[in-house]
Design a protein around this motif. Structure first.
Motif, short mmCIF file in Angstrom:
data_model
loop_
_atom_site.label_atom_id
_atom_site.label_comp_id
_atom_site.label_asym_id
_atom_site.label_seq_id
_atom_site.Cartn_x
_atom_site.Cartn_y
_atom_site.Cartn_z
N TYR A 22 50.73 19.99 -19.71
CA TYR A 22 49.99 20.32 -18.48
C TYR A 22 48.53 20.64 -18.81
O TYR A 22 47.62 20.32 -18.04
CB TYR A 22 50.63 21.51 -17.76
N ASN A 23 48.34 21.26 -19.96
CA ASN A 23 46.98 21.64 -20.35
C ASN A 23 46.10 20.41 -20.56
O ASN A 23 44.94 20.39 -20.17
CB ASN A 23 47.01 22.49 -21.63
N ARG A 24 46.70 19.35 -21.14
CA ARG A 24 45.93 18.12 -21.34
C ARG A 24 45.50 17.56 -19.97
O ARG A 24 44.36 17.14 -19.78
CB ARG A 24 46.79 17.10 -22.10
N ASN A 25 46.41 17.59 -19.00
CA ASN A 25 46.07 17.12 -17.65
C ASN A 25 44.95 17.97 -17.05
O ASN A 25 44.00 17.48 -16.46
CB ASN A 25 47.30 17.23 -16.73
N ARG A 26 45.11 19.29 -17.22
CA ARG A 26 44.12 20.23 -16.67
C ARG A 26 42.74 19.96 -17.24
O ARG A 26 41.76 19.83 -16.50
CB ARG A 26 44.57 21.67 -17.01
N GLU A 27 42.67 19.86 -18.57
CA GLU A 27 41.36 19.69 -19.22
C GLU A 27 40.69 18.39 -18.77
O GLU A 27 39.51 18.37 -18.40
CB GLU A 27 41.51 19.69 -20.75
N THR A 28 41.46 17.31 -18.78
CA THR A 28 40.89 16.00 -18.43
C THR A 28 40.42 15.99 -16.98
O THR A 28 39.29 15.59 -16.67
CB THR A 28 41.94 14.88 -18.65
N LEU A 29 41.29 16.44 -16.10
CA LEU A 29 40.97 16.39 -14.67
C LEU A 29 39.79 17.29 -14.33
O LEU A 29 38.86 16.89 -13.63
CB LEU A 29 42.22 16.82 -13.88
N TYR A 30 39.82 18.49 -14.88
CA TYR A 30 38.73 19.44 -14.57
C TYR A 30 37.39 18.90 -15.07
O TYR A 30 36.40 18.91 -14.35
CB TYR A 30 39.04 20.81 -15.19
N ALA A 31 37.39 18.40 -16.31
CA ALA A 31 36.12 17.90 -16.89
C ALA A 31 35.58 16.76 -16.04
O ALA A 31 34.39 16.72 -15.70
CB ALA A 31 36.36 17.44 -18.32
N GLU A 32 36.46 15.83 -15.66
CA GLU A 32 35.99 14.64 -14.95
C GLU A 32 35.57 14.97 -13.51
O GLU A 32 34.54 14.50 -13.04
CB GLU A 32 37.09 13.57 -14.93
N LEU A 33 36.37 15.77 -12.84
CA LEU A 33 36.06 16.06 -11.43
C LEU A 33 34.75 16.84 -11.31
O LEU A 33 33.93 16.58 -10.43
CB LEU A 33 37.21 16.84 -10.76
N THR A 34 34.54 17.79 -12.21
CA THR A 34 33.29 18.56 -12.12
C THR A 34 32.09 17.67 -12.50
O THR A 34 31.03 17.81 -11.92
CB THR A 34 33.35 19.84 -12.99
N LYS A 35 32.33 16.74 -13.43
CA LYS A 35 31.26 15.81 -13.80
C LYS A 35 30.87 14.95 -12.59
O LYS A 35 29.70 14.63 -12.38
CB LYS A 35 31.73 14.92 -14.96
N LEU A 36 31.85 14.62 -11.79
CA LEU A 36 31.57 13.79 -10.60
C LEU A 36 30.89 14.59 -9.49
O LEU A 36 30.46 14.02 -8.49
CB LEU A 36 32.88 13.19 -10.06
N GLY A 37 30.83 15.90 -9.63
CA GLY A 37 30.16 16.71 -8.62
C GLY A 37 31.11 17.48 -7.71
O GLY A 37 30.68 18.17 -6.78
N PHE A 38 32.42 17.37 -7.96
CA PHE A 38 33.36 18.18 -7.19
C PHE A 38 33.32 19.61 -7.73
O PHE A 38 33.04 19.82 -8.91
CB PHE A 38 34.79 17.63 -7.32
N GLU A 39 33.59 20.57 -6.84
CA GLU A 39 33.55 21.98 -7.26
C GLU A 39 34.94 22.58 -7.27
O GLU A 39 35.67 22.45 -6.27
CB GLU A 39 32.71 22.80 -6.28
N CYS A 40 35.28 23.22 -8.38
CA CYS A 40 36.54 23.97 -8.38
C CYS A 40 36.56 24.96 -9.53
O CYS A 40 35.83 24.81 -10.50
CB CYS A 40 37.72 23.01 -8.40
N ILE A 41 37.37 26.03 -9.36
CA ILE A 41 37.53 27.02 -10.43
C ILE A 41 38.50 26.44 -11.44
O ILE A 41 39.52 25.84 -11.06
CB ILE A 41 38.08 28.33 -9.85
N LYS A 42 38.20 26.59 -12.72
CA LYS A 42 39.12 26.06 -13.74
C LYS A 42 40.41 26.89 -13.73
O LYS A 42 40.37 28.11 -13.91
CB LYS A 42 38.46 26.13 -15.12
N PRO A 43 41.54 26.22 -13.49
CA PRO A 43 42.79 26.99 -13.42
C PRO A 43 43.12 27.64 -14.76
O PRO A 43 42.87 27.05 -15.81
CB PRO A 43 43.85 25.93 -13.09
N GLU A 44 43.70 28.85 -14.70
CA GLU A 44 44.11 29.55 -15.93
C GLU A 44 45.60 29.42 -16.16
O GLU A 44 46.10 29.75 -17.22
CB GLU A 44 43.79 31.04 -15.80
#
Ligand code: PLP
Length: 404
Positions: free
Chosen positions: A308-330
């Motif tokens: 799950y962590n691999r999914n989290r890291e990849t998705l968070y990095a890419e979505l924020t790079k695209l300009g979407f805003e979200c808090i990184k889940p813990e």
């Protein structure tokens, strides 16, 4: 024909489930590999091998009448003992089997507790954003769900508003950490302050307010984040645990309630929960699964967490790079993303790219969408070009480029 109460519940029926059905429909048209279904918190990581081994050996080794028969409504004593001992080892608590009631998942446990302690017209407080089914569970007990408005900058509970919303009718407060839908873990400081407020309000009103810790995601915490064990901070705590997510067993319907000795009127509450288990029609939690849990209480789920962590890291990095805003889940396996346009049109637009998301209003917090990233890594990777197209359509990538 159906009851007035059910008319309302059916009308408000789960958007998440509707999205799940929509995902299946789209998969039929475009092929499952071309649909990015982030709607349901259904773990894609397989159940650990030890679960299958336990099932096989129980069926081989134990008497059929014992494995498949009725037992005490609270569940098999040896299983409850094993759970209590595991909790004591991990959280330095002092439970025994009399503190544990086996339940039909987290949902079953919560409905049992509410049936046992809530009177019609009582209030149950939840912190927005919250798991939308809480509304239905409160309605089952003829209680009113009171939502504490969110602090959308941190998604830690808004404690000032919380204190203001506690009344003499407040019977229970639901805390869900790691949280669905934000992935936030409530800090120890937050929990301490929350406990202080509840103690103060119990004294002021001369009432008992139960802190219900709904924790199906307890083990799913990243980067070594600690998830405080709530019975240590507030005496009137009841814990509702489930193996649906940690062991990837949502269809098996197995979990437990922890009812500590310190809980006000412990013996009556415990007896009432046993009776509630029976008369809600569960009778008892599934017998084979109880026995499986008895043999798997201390399973290490770090491999699942790593996936799950691999999914989290990849998705968070890419979505924020695209300009979407979200808090990184813990913790848990959800991301709660701010929508650049109203969430309804946003979800509709995302669907044009075969991306299925759940609107924040389902969780009592509009302006956001939930992304359940408990999907295969391929789905994550293959969805990224589609998220990019979505971001381009909304002009987010252009804004990002201008910023750079
Ligand atoms: N509570 C929360 C916060 C959840 O996210 C879920 C399921 O997604 C449940 C309870 C229900 O869990 P179970 O399937 O164990 O009943």
């Amino acid at each position: 024909m159906i009851s007035d109460k059910m008319v309302e519940l059916v009308n408000n029926s789960s958007v998440i489930r509707a999205m799940f059905e929509e995902g299946k429909r789209l998969a039929g048209i475009y092929g499952a590999e071309n649909v990015y279904d982030f709607s349901l918190g259904n773990p894609n990581v397989p159940a650990p091998g030890a679960v299958k081994e336990a099932i096989m050996s129980i069926l081989e080794e134990e008497e059929s009448t014992e494995v498949h028969g009725y037992m005490s409504n609270s569940g098999f004593e040896e299983v409850r003992q094993a759970i209590a001992a595991s909790l004591n080892r991990r959280f330095k608590t002092a439970f025994n089997e009399s503190n544990i009631i086996m339940t039909v998942g987290a949902a079953g446990g919560m409905n049992v507790l509410f049936k046992a302690v809530v009177n019609a017209g009582d209030e149950i407080i939840a912190f927005a954003p919250y798991f939308g089914e809480y509304r239905a569970y409160a309605a089952n007990a003829d209680a009113n769900l009171i939502a504490v408005p969110p602090d959308t900058s941190t998604f830690q509970p808004n404690l000032e508003e919380f204190e203001r919303l506690i009344t003499p009718k407040t019977k229970a407060v639901i805390v869900n950490t790691p949280n669905n839908p934000t992935g936030v873990i409530y800090s120890e400081e937050t929990i301490r302050k929350m406990a202080e407020i509840m103690e103060r309000k119990q004294k002021e009103f001369g009432t008992v307010i139960i802190l219900f810790s709904d924790e199906p995601y307890r083990e799913l915490a990243y980067d070594g984040a600690e998830v405080p064990y709530l019975t240590k901070y507030y005496a009137n705590t009841v814990v509702g645990y489930s193996y649906s997510k940690s062991l990837s067993l949502p269809g098996e319907r197995i979990g437990y309630l922890v009812i500590p000795d310190e809980l006000d009127d412990f013996a009556s509450v415990k007896a009432a929960c046993g009776v509630a288990t029976r008369i809600l029609g569960f009778v008892n939690a599934p017998s084979l699964m109880q026995k499986v849990i008895g043999r798997c209480v201390d399973i290490d789920v770090s491999e699942s967490v790593a996936l799950y962590n691999r999914n989290r890291e990849t998705l968070y990095a890419e979505l924020t790079k695209l300009g979407f805003e979200c808090i990184k889940p813990e913790g848990a396996f959800y991301m709660f993303m701010k929508t650049p346009i109203h969430e309804g049109p946003f979800c509709k637009l995302a669907k044009e790219y075969n991306i299925l998301l759940v609107p924040g209003s389902t969780f009592g917090c509009s302006g956001f969408v939930r992304i359940a990233y408990c999907v295969s890594y391929d789905t994550i990777v293959n969805s990224l070009p589609k998220f990019r197209e979505l971001a381009e359509k909304l002009g987010l990538t252009r804004k990002q480029e201008e910023k750079a």
